[in-house]
Scaffold this motif. Sequence first.
Motif: not given
Length: 216
Positions: A33, A67-68, A71, A74, A100
């Motif tokens: 990350s 960014e995808h 995510e 994470r 989530n």
Amino acid sequence: MKQQEIELLLKASLESEKKERERIAADLHDSVSSDLSAIRNFLALILKTEEDEERKAVFNELKLGVEHSIENTRLISYKLAPPLLDKYGLVVALEDYFTNLTKKTNCNFSIQCSDNFISLTEHEAYELFRVVQEFTTNMLKYGSITTCLVVLYVNDTLGYIEVIDDGVSFNFEKQLATSEGTGLKNINSRLKVIGAILLQREVLQGNHFVISIDKQ
């Protein structure tokens, strides 16, 4: 003696899996990350100075892809080792997990818990979380569900966790005996190692499972 030995080996195996999950989750969070975030920040700097529109469009697509990936990383890290479980316990971890899941899917996941629900050890909470996680994974993969409700309550010395969905019905025991996958076997093994019992209720639609654990 043979049965006791099998149970000890199963417990050791699950504990080893837990530690490995935590290690991988930490590596994903601290290393992967962080590296992806650095790449995203570098692309953001390039976009501020780049004047060519075609090149800007390419860099912007790259930034969105990174960014995808951040995510997804994470999310994988969270599934491997839910950060709230050890600190706040099973109920809070499940609430966060369901929030989530509801955001990521077209399904509604919810939880109800009585105020006097039994106190669980860290080991029991972890295994029960994994059991619910296995059930929800199966629902989304095979069950075609739209709603799932988990109810936690106490009756005398027994703590109960009911898992109710409106998806495709199946017989747990029959599927366990014939399935080549690990999902149902994991559920059975995790419940066994903490002394919990699983029953399936007959319903007209979907599935209704009741997990009981004696804390006397």
